[in-house]
Scaffold this motif. Structure first.
Motif, PDB file in Angstrom:
ATOM      1  N   THR A 156       0.840  -1.202   0.000  1.00 51.69           N
ATOM      2  CA  THR A 156       0.000   0.000   0.000  1.00 51.69           C
ATOM      3  C   THR A 156       0.871   1.245   0.000  1.00 51.69           C
ATOM      4  O   THR A 156       0.581   2.226  -0.675  1.00 51.69           O
ATOM      5  N   LYS A 157       1.979   1.189   0.747  1.00 53.02           N
ATOM      6  CA  LYS A 157       2.885   2.334   0.768  1.00 53.02           C
ATOM      7  C   LYS A 157       3.568   2.488  -0.590  1.00 53.02           C
ATOM      8  O   LYS A 157       3.773   3.605  -1.073  1.00 53.02           O
TER       9      LYS A 157
ATOM     10  N   ASN B  17      -0.009  12.356   4.372  1.00 55.58           N
ATOM     11  CA  ASN B  17       0.797  11.241   3.868  1.00 55.58           C
ATOM     12  C   ASN B  17       1.399  11.562   2.506  1.00 55.58           C
ATOM     13  O   ASN B  17       2.573  11.323   2.252  1.00 55.58           O
ATOM     14  N   ASN B  18       0.562  12.086   1.651  1.00 54.07           N
ATOM     15  CA  ASN B  18       1.020  12.384   0.297  1.00 54.07           C
ATOM     16  C   ASN B  18       2.047  13.513   0.315  1.00 54.07           C
ATOM     17  O   ASN B  18       3.097  13.434  -0.319  1.00 54.07           O
TER      18      ASN B  18
ATOM     19  N   ARG C 261       1.287   4.181  -2.935  1.00 52.74           N
ATOM     20  CA  ARG C 261       1.173   5.603  -2.620  1.00 52.74           C
ATOM     21  C   ARG C 261       2.388   6.364  -3.143  1.00 52.74           C
ATOM     22  O   ARG C 261       2.262   7.397  -3.788  1.00 52.74           O
TER      23      ARG C 261
ATOM     24  N   GLN D 229      -5.562   7.717  -3.181  1.00 55.36           N
ATOM     25  CA  GLN D 229      -4.862   7.161  -2.021  1.00 55.36           C
ATOM     26  C   GLN D 229      -5.749   7.055  -0.782  1.00 55.36           C
ATOM     27  O   GLN D 229      -5.521   6.214   0.080  1.00 55.36           O
TER      28      GLN D 229
ATOM     29  N   ASN E  92      -4.273  11.878  -7.264  1.00 57.92           N
ATOM     30  CA  ASN E  92      -3.522  10.895  -6.486  1.00 57.92           C
ATOM     31  C   ASN E  92      -4.044  10.796  -5.060  1.00 57.92           C
ATOM     32  O   ASN E  92      -4.263   9.715  -4.528  1.00 57.92           O
TER      33      ASN E  92
ATOM     34  N   GLU F 221       2.359   6.592  -6.957  1.00 58.86           N
ATOM     35  CA  GLU F 221       1.414   7.563  -7.482  1.00 58.86           C
ATOM     36  C   GLU F 221       2.049   8.950  -7.452  1.00 58.86           C
ATOM     37  O   GLU F 221       1.921   9.745  -8.376  1.00 58.86           O
ATOM     38  N   THR F 222       2.745   9.224  -6.359  1.00 56.22           N
ATOM     39  CA  THR F 222       3.427  10.522  -6.258  1.00 56.22           C
ATOM     40  C   THR F 222       4.537  10.643  -7.297  1.00 56.22           C
ATOM     41  O   THR F 222       4.655  11.654  -7.986  1.00 56.22           O
TER      42      THR F 222
ATOM     43  N   GLY G 206      -4.839  12.146   4.064  1.00 55.99           N
ATOM     44  CA  GLY G 206      -4.344  11.934   2.710  1.00 55.99           C
ATOM     45  C   GLY G 206      -3.303  12.974   2.326  1.00 55.99           C
ATOM     46  O   GLY G 206      -2.238  12.646   1.787  1.00 55.99           O
TER      47      GLY G 206
END
Ligand code: ATP
Ligand code: ATP
Ligand code: MG
Ligand code: MG
Lengths: 309, 343, 506, 343
Positions: free
Chosen positions: A186-187, B302-303, A190, B60, B56, A193-194, B299
């Motif tokens: 999951t990390k 974290n992002n 994430r 997420q 994103n 995606e970034t 979100g």
């Protein structure tokens, strides 16, 4: 030659042997495969394998090894989840004359504990060889990202070192990011995606294991960025398949079967032939596997199916 | 904590706005936190404030978001569900278990038609939720412990089904919802939106939803007004489990694999989202609107931390401190308001 | 115990008939073989000492207690409710003794609690707000239906809860001490409404310890004692003395302690001041309160619900911190950071609700010793000493049962109240602040409490009695201040006062 | 839940014993569970019922046990501390951070004399506990969320100090307590025993202990009795953190290494031990005696499952189910007793 002698000595045991195994945690595919391999080779060599699951938790594994140490075994084989956490009970078993075979991760630094043998891949080599394959394919030029495992993991540390050693040699390679994803899919998703948002041009990606690589591939597919070359570590069947289908470019085999099966063979030899560390079996055995690309994927799969690597 | 008094009958009209604003503090404080975070990360990183990245963030938060919708119901009733992540994980694994896997996946699974697999997965999570519900309402085990046990049971089910392996395939419909997109919009965001809207409508515009608030606000009064409190409590546990189950299926599709302990991190994320958003752990106050803000705060946090260049080892601490900061603001503001009322 | 016959003529067929109802909690019988009849268009007053079983009987009707012996019929049909829902469905609405509202919801939702109007399965908020406004207006209550219930004064909350039950369409409306938090004008208004409800043919049960209220509003009065129905009588033919006699089982002349008519205050202006308040204020509760509490004197503080006296009491005990003004104890400045500081300074406090004073799951002696543990031993507990002290007090206050290991929850309300008082008496404080010391107590228990407080006064304590009941203040106080809207508006000292004058001042 | 009766004033002497037994159910039910587990594993495995293994069990529960002592105080006050494991981990790492490590350990640490290292470690955990205390009592953040944030902060501190490396050395005294033994008895068992005894004595025989029970039993009443409730609550949070810190140091010595996330599993173990032992999550009831039983139940369960031959993947599920079973019995029995009281 001594090696031949050892080979003969390591034949099937006449009387059934009892062996205790523990690895980091059966939640991990690599460990689960190792369990199957140990049981497979155990059957061939007349060894009954009892499993103590480490549950990917240092404390739980310690309790399990404590319990292991209070029972009688012909030999034991252990992959530590946390280095140094098992020293006491392992020492107790060594003191009781039980051959202890250390698998994959150090139980404690080798000068601190006298294990019978240590079978492990060279993580630095694995990191380097996959990175090399990626870099070669890129022609020594391009943007790459490394996604690390848990920073506390020695395997991850070795793989990162290997990666860095290779990219250092290529001034044309630009490392965009090296954040850890803690083996967590999951990390990983994430993070990727970034990355895909942040970096318009990514040419290759090196992951400290295949699970993270496959999770990131999913993200790349969703963003239509599947041209990124993906390299992983472990070469478990799903990854080999991904390599064969071209989803991943390469992975390197972390030979779970070789290590767990080797532990059976080393243990049987120690018990039935009295094989000693040094004259009989080297203390430190490097078990590296090859890089897997489209060319050798099928063969690798076959070997794994038969617990050979 | 020194102020204290009642808003006496007929507040003077002059203080109406003030008291309205104070009343809205529960919502304003988290919102302000969100804005501050957005501004901060926007300034700190050029890649943060892009449309792409906004998408994103939404993607997420979607899995944790669907879990949080169910959890909102539970927390509004002044209960807690610690089994959400485990149930999500188990349900994701169940749906994969009943799907045909590639030959290299080493699981003795039972391939069924897609519809059957999905129905069975939904039934499993509903069943686990029902066990929670029975434990809570019939046996009378506090939800904290009941769901703690269920968390272990969920993990056990996962272990038993995948046996350390990883499954990859899920039914096509689930795969589409979790990983596909329509007109460039990921389905998973749409699913999250639907869950949020339905959750909000149920909580605000149905009797059941109002019962949830009543049970959370004053359980005895709810009972005296003829509300079947146990039924409501049981229902929220099942709702929470089913939301988790759906989230688990989505997650498995989204991440492309079903494995043990995959979603462990979602437990704290979902709880934190609900609570940081301003829904009270003591029940009766808050709602889906708060959960949305809470989800966005988490979100963005974290992002955003992925976008800025900070020592990886420091990030964990920073995340914890920001979370604590948000909670302090949030709870402090609520407490002030509380004190005004009860003295 | 002779049970006098029912003398109410059977004008119309009964709506509710209960026969031979018995109910016990564990070994203790709360109701023994009770018969009860309720007719259409009747207001039925229910009186009896604390713990006589009034609430228990009503909770059986309302489906809260589901296990009991005996038979209940409604409109001739046998019923046995399994839940409050069943009872509601059968047209029974009850306002419970304890306020049961949902503070976080709007006023409108509290009016419709559990029956939110829907249209097409969707809650119709607009209709709810409009309906609530209309209902409340007809009760003379003007509040914004969108306001949060919890932001209103307690009296208002109680009225809104009443409104809910009255407008639920219930044919049987049970009101268990609905007036305890209401001001006299509010009570007056309520009675008008109740008469209106009676006209519509619905039946009302009205429980109260205010016998004047009971006699004023009821058509029929039933008296309970010790779990039994003693008598049911038409209200028209009886008076207060008659009722008290049957309630407590002896003549009301015995109750010399209770207030009867005008009283003359015996203030002691010369006695030394123990606690002094100078311009004390708390935002939005009270302002500029200056008071002197003298040794050996009982200071009464009277005012309607919500006049700020509850907050004032809390401020004197360090539970809330005043926003302005200061306190002095025996001439020295007193800073109350918390209740522990107040206790150490010699201030004792008994709040209006026993629930917030006592440990129900613990034995009597632990309840008594909690406030003085540090005097019994600094670090270690000394259980033998603890029990000895408790035993002495249990005896001197005639707490029943006197075994101090008895769990508090098994005591009757009056005895619980005595324990709440007793905990402060081991090392008598300098100032004792009592908030509603006799609220919800029957006449007999009230008298005991009055006697205890007078005894403490003789020992030279400064005592403050805060109450919304004029009788309480009048029967105890040597000096009286009246509060209105957070301010002291009147002081009575050394003169004759009556209930009327107090009410007028408030 | 249909029985209903009360231990009312002066019970007839005949029912005294019955009511005494009912009163002790809170203690009897967990005890019976323990006996059943012992008998079961004793029969199922010859290697279980040995003296050696008994010592194993005691050693295995010792770290969680020391944590559980502190947690008992917190739970008796009707609060919760989710940060125990993280604080244990951080404290263990702090003590190692201030100890001279072998040259191959790659941490930029600050070697200090042993005493200083231990004192600093104790101060750190006390400080973290104090932050919890302030958050709970001054700011008014519910302990559940406050300690949830502290859990993340603790993890952040760990990450920052060891930076993914592993430290091995701890001060000699700590090493002796964690890994040494005297006359064949591991010191760690003795330390656990000391903590349990001191905890019990404090709770049962001191004024502070009484306040803990009273605050847990009825917080408002405690406050109106002039008990400094906030001080008591703050104190239990600090006690809990210090117990966790000591446990963390012991653990690091016992396991021979200090690393991130090492003790994560202890959170659930410690909570489960306290609750399975019969201490009420609602406060005011239970005590160290209950915690001891709870610890033994968990210790025997974890240990026993290693001695019997069960599919490793099934074990997790079985553990969860037994835990649930123990809770059901335990809570059910309590609920019956509770019901008797309130009718
Ligand atoms: N839930 C309960 N559990 C145990 N005992 C109870 C319960 N409810 C009431 N009782 C007991 O039953 C008896 C009757 O109580 P009840 O509340 O009916 O009295 P009441 O007449 O309403 O008194 P009050 O005027 O104080 O309200 C009392 O002895 C009380 O302690
Ligand atoms: N209020 C209290 N203050 C201090 N300790 C308490 C309190 N209540 C219970 N305990 C302690 O908690 C433990 C268990 O309490 P529990 O209520 O089960 O027993 P108990 O009935 O109070 O004690 P006993 O059985 O000895 O009479 C005992 O060690 C008891 O001493
Ligand atoms: Mg009563
Ligand atoms: Mg009553």
């Amino acid at each position: 030659s001594p090696a031949m002698a050892a080979g003969v000595a390591a034949g099937r045991s006449e009387k059934p042997l009892k062996a205790a195994f523990s690895n980091a945690g059966l939640q991990a595919t690599w460990c689960a495969q190792g369990k199957s391999a140990a049981e497979y080779w155990g059957k061939l060599f007349n060894v009954e394998v009892t499993w103590f699951d480490g549950q990917l938790d240092a404390v739980k594994q310690r309790a399990a090894i404590d319990n292991m140490a209070s029972q009688k075994w012909d030999f034991v084989a252990i992959q530590a989840f946390g280095i140094g956490t098992l020293t006491q009970p392992v020492q107790k078993m060594i003191d009781a004359g039980i051959p202890v075979i250390d698998m994959d991760t150090l139980i404690a630094p080798l000068d601190k504990i006298n294990v019978h043998a240590f079978l492990a891949p060279d993580n630095e080599f694995m990191g380097a060889s996959v990175t090399q394959a990626l870099v070669t394919k890129l022609g020594g030029k391009g943007n790459v990202i490394m996604t690390q495992g848990a920073l506390g993991h020695t395997g991850a540390q070795g793989r990162a070192k290997g990666f860095e050693a290779v990219v250092k040699q290529y001034p044309g390679i630009k490392v965009l990011d090296t954040q850890p994803a803690d083996w967590d899919v999951t990390k990983t998703a994430r993070l990727w995606e970034t990355y895909l948002t942040k970096y318009p041009q990514i040419d290759a990606a090196f992951f400290h294991n295949d699970d993270m690589a496959l999770a990131a591939y999913n993200v790349m597919k969703a963003h239509n960025r599947t041209s990124i070359l993906i390299g992983g570590v472990d070469a478990m069947p799903p990854a080999i398949n991904a390599v064969a289908e071209g989803r991943m470019f390469a992975t390197v085999r972390n030979p779970s079967c070789r290590i767990h099966g080797g532990a059976i063979i080393a243990g049987v030899a120690a018990v039935t032939a009295g094989e000693k560390t040094g004259p009989g079996i080297p203390k430190n055995i490097v078990t590296d596997g090859p890089v897997v690309t489209k060319e050798n994927a099928a063969g690798m799969l076959w070997m794994e199916d038969h617990f050979l690597i | 904590m020194t102020t204290s008094s009642d808003v006496k009958a007929e507040p003077k009209s002059g203080s109406r706005l003030g008291s309205f604003l104070r009343g809205q503090m529960r919502n304003i404080a988290p919102f302000a936190t969100l804005i501050v975070l957005l501004v901060f990360f926007g300034v700190a990183s050029p890649s943060f404030a892009t449309l792409d990245n906004a998408a994103n963030i939404l993607v997420q938060i979607s899995v944790a978001g669907v879990i949080a919708v169910g959890l909102t119901f539970v927390i509004l009733c002044a209960e807690i569900d610690l089994s959400v992540a485990a149930i999500a994980n188990a349900t994701g694994i169940v749906v994969a278990y009943f799907t045909l896997q590639e030959s290299y996946v080493n699981i003795a699974n039972v391939p069924l038609p897609a519809v059957a697999a999905i129905v069975l997965a939904l039934l499993s999570c509903a069943f686990l939720g029902l066990v929670n519900a029975v434990g809570l309402t019939v046996v009378g085990i506090p939800s904290f412990i009941m769901t703690l046990a269920m968390m272990q049971i969920g993990a056990g089910i996962c272990a038993l089904l995948v046996r350390g392996q990883i499954a990859y395939a899920v039914p096509g419909f689930v795969a589409a919802m979790g990983a596909g997109s329509i007109e460039g919009i990921p389905w998973i965001i749409i699913v999250l939106a639907v869950f949020l809207i339905v959750g909000h409508v149920v909580l605000t515009y149905t009797r059941f939803g109002r019962y949830v608030y009543m049970v959370g606000g004053n359980r005895e009064a709810a009972e005296y007004s003829g509300v079947n409190v146990k039924l409501v409590l049981g229902a929220v546990m099942v709702i929470s489990a089913v939301c988790s189950g759906v989230a688990g299926m989505l997650g498995v599709a989204h991440f492309g694999s079903a494995q043990q302990n995959e979603f462990d991190g979602y437990l704290l994320d979902a709880i934190a989202a609900v609570v940081v958003g301003g829904t009270s752990l003591f029940g009766g106050r808050g709602g889906i609107g708060n959960t949305i803000i809470g989800l966005l705060i988490l979100g963005v946090l974290n992002n955003g931390l992925d976008h800025v260049e900070i020592d990886s080892f420091l990030k964990i601490l920073i995340r914890g401190l920001i979370l604590l900061g948000a909670l302090i603001i949030n709870v402090y503001v609520q407490a002030v308001r509380e004190n005004e009322r009860t003295g | 115990m002779p049970v006098e016959s029912v003398t109410v003529p059977a004008r119309v067929p009964a709506r509710l008939v209960m026969q031979g109802i018995s109910k016990s909690f564990g070994g203790v019988a709360a109701l023994r073989d009770v018969d009860f009849t309720l007719r259409p268009g009747e207001i039925h007053g229910l009186v009896g000492e604390n713990g006589a079983g009034k609430s228990t009987l009503m909770k059986i009707i309302a489906g809260v207690h589901t296990q009991y012996q005996g038979r209940m019929t409604i409109e001739g049909h046998d019923v046995h409710f399994r839940s409050a829902r069943d009872a509601l469905a059968a047209g029974i609405g009850m306002v419970h003794q304890e306020l049961s509202i949902v503070p976080d919801l709007t006023v409108a939702e509290n009016v419709y609690l559990g029956k939110q109007p829907t249209r097409g399965g969707v809650v119709d908020w607009r209709a709810m707000f409009a309906g609530a406004r209309e209902h409340l207006a007809s009760l003379g209550i003007d509040v914004d239906p969108r306001a949060r219930m919890g932001s209103l004064a307690i009296g208002l909350q109680q009225l809104i809860e009443l409104a809910r039950v009255l407008f639920s369409g219930a044919r049987i409306v049970i009101l268990d001490e609905p007036t305890s938090a209401l001001s006299p004008p509010e009570v007056h208004r309520l009675f008008e409404v109740l008469r209106g409800v009676r006209e519509s043919g619905r039946s009302i049960v009205f429980i109260s310890h205010f016998l004047d209220d009971i006699l004023a509003i009821s058509d029929t009065v039933t008296i309970f004692r010790n779990g039994r129905r003693i008598v049911t009588e038409a209200a028209a033919g009886i008076d207060k003395g008659w009722v008290i006699e049957r309630m407590i089982g002896r003549g009301h002349e015995d109750l010399e302690g209770s207030y009867t008519g005008d009283v003359t205050l015996h203030s002691k202006p010369a006695a030394p001041v123990v606690l002094a308040l100078y311009g004390l204020g708390l935002r939005r509760a009270f302002a500029d309160v200056s008071l002197e509490v003298r040794a050996g004197e009982v200071l009464g503080v009277y005012g309607f619900m919500g006049c700020g006296q509850i907050e004032l009491a809390r401020a004197m005990f360090g539970k809330v911190r005043p926003t302005e003004g200061r306190l002095e104890m025996e001439g020295r400045p007193l800073r109350l950071r918390n209740t522990a500081a107040a206790r150490r300074a010699g201030v004792a406090f008994v709040p209006e609700s026993r629930r917030s004073m006592l440990f129900y799951g613990e034995p009597i002696y632990k309840n008594m010793s909690i406030s003085v543990l540090d005097r019994i031993g600094r670090l270690w507990l000394r259980p033998a000493r603890e029990r000895d002290i408790a035993r002495r007090h249990a005896e001197s206050l005639s707490i029943r049962p006197s075994r101090v290991e008895t769990l508090l929850q098994s005591l009757s309300g009056g005895n619980q109240q005595k324990v709440a008082l007793a905990k402060w008496l081991t090392w008598p404080p300098k100032v004792l602040v009592l908030s509603e010391p006799t609220r919800g107590m029957d006449v007999g228990a009230k008298e005991d409490v009055v006697r205890i407080i007078r005894g403490l006064r003789e020992q030279g304590l400064g005592i403050v009695v805060m109450s919304t009941e004029p009788e309480t203040v009048l029967s105890l106080a040597d000096r009286i201040v009246v509060m209105r809207k957070g301010q002291i508006v009147r002081e009575f000292a050394g003169e004759a006062v009556s209930k009327d004058r107090l009410l007028e001042a408030a």
